[in-house]
Design a protein around this motif. Structure first.
Motif, PDB file in Angstrom:
ATOM      1  N   LYS A   1     -37.226  33.382   0.718  1.00  0.00           N
ATOM      2  CA  LYS A   1     -36.470  32.582   1.683  1.00  0.00           C
ATOM      3  C   LYS A   1     -35.004  32.412   1.272  1.00  0.00           C
ATOM      4  N   THR A   2     -34.754  32.247  -0.029  1.00  0.00           N
ATOM      5  CA  THR A   2     -33.389  31.986  -0.495  1.00  0.00           C
ATOM      6  C   THR A   2     -32.851  33.033  -1.468  1.00  0.00           C
ATOM      7  N   LYS A   3     -33.640  34.017  -1.831  1.00  0.00           N
ATOM      8  CA  LYS A   3     -33.250  34.984  -2.868  1.00  0.00           C
ATOM      9  C   LYS A   3     -32.807  36.295  -2.230  1.00  0.00           C
TER      10      LYS A   3
ATOM     11  N   LYS B   1     -20.281  28.142  -6.323  1.00  0.00           N
ATOM     12  CA  LYS B   1     -21.405  28.319  -5.425  1.00  0.00           C
ATOM     13  C   LYS B   1     -22.576  28.860  -6.237  1.00  0.00           C
ATOM     14  N   LYS B   2     -23.785  28.371  -5.935  1.00  0.00           N
ATOM     15  CA  LYS B   2     -24.969  28.793  -6.670  1.00  0.00           C
ATOM     16  C   LYS B   2     -25.762  29.800  -5.846  1.00  0.00           C
ATOM     17  N   PHE B   3     -26.226  30.853  -6.522  1.00  0.00           N
ATOM     18  CA  PHE B   3     -27.045  31.884  -5.899  1.00  0.00           C
ATOM     19  C   PHE B   3     -28.347  32.020  -6.686  1.00  0.00           C
TER      20      PHE B   3
ATOM     21  N   VAL C   1     -21.420  30.911  -9.462  1.00  0.00           N
ATOM     22  CA  VAL C   1     -20.288  31.834  -9.362  1.00  0.00           C
ATOM     23  C   VAL C   1     -19.045  31.028  -9.005  1.00  0.00           C
ATOM     24  N   GLU C   2     -17.990  31.185  -9.808  1.00  0.00           N
ATOM     25  CA  GLU C   2     -16.744  30.467  -9.566  1.00  0.00           C
ATOM     26  C   GLU C   2     -15.736  31.371  -8.875  1.00  0.00           C
ATOM     27  N   SER C   3     -15.024  30.791  -7.904  1.00  0.00           N
ATOM     28  CA  SER C   3     -13.924  31.511  -7.264  1.00  0.00           C
ATOM     29  C   SER C   3     -12.710  30.599  -7.255  1.00  0.00           C
ATOM     30  N   ARG C   4     -11.559  31.177  -7.454  1.00  0.00           N
ATOM     31  CA  ARG C   4     -10.322  30.396  -7.500  1.00  0.00           C
ATOM     32  C   ARG C   4      -9.494  30.665  -6.254  1.00  0.00           C
ATOM     33  N   SER C   5      -8.879  29.602  -5.759  1.00  0.00           N
ATOM     34  CA  SER C   5      -7.951  29.738  -4.642  1.00  0.00           C
ATOM     35  C   SER C   5      -6.818  28.748  -4.852  1.00  0.00           C
ATOM     36  N   SER C   6      -5.778  28.922  -4.105  1.00  0.00           N
ATOM     37  CA  SER C   6      -4.620  28.063  -4.218  1.00  0.00           C
ATOM     38  C   SER C   6      -4.610  27.086  -3.045  1.00  0.00           C
TER      39      SER C   6
END
Length: 92
Positions: A67-69, A40-42, A23-28
């Motif tokens: 555990k991680t899901k 970030k990977k989910f 998942v990609e997120s954009r910030s300045s």
């Protein structure tokens, strides 16, 4: 509290009923104001194993499944798992 939803791209489908979604997120940048992309990977639950690498999927937050899901695939928006739309079929 409402369940969170995310949109991301499948990067791995090697596990049974589980896919890894980036998942990609954009910030300045605070000083230079350049757009920065954070990835970030989910791990998400895919009960029917429909997702393939490269598919764009929608995830929804759920109870811990392992555990991680903690996410579940609710929709495949782009990719091989999506069925093509057929308007009319000509016979003849």
């Amino acid at each position: 509290m409402a369940r969170k939803e995310l949109v991301g791209k499948v990067v791995s489908d090697k596990m049974q009923q589980t896919v890894v979604v980036a998942v990609e997120s954009r910030s300045s940048h605070p000083q230079y104001e350049k757009a920065i992309i954070h990835t970030k990977k989910f791990k998400a639950h895919d009960p029917e194993n429909k997702c393939k690498i490269g598919d764009v999927v929608r995830l929804k937050e759920c109870r811990p499944l392992s555990k991680t899901k903690r996410w579940i695939v609710i929709d495949i928006t782009k990719g091989e798992g999506v069925l093509p739309v057929i308007d009319e079929v000509e016979v003849g």
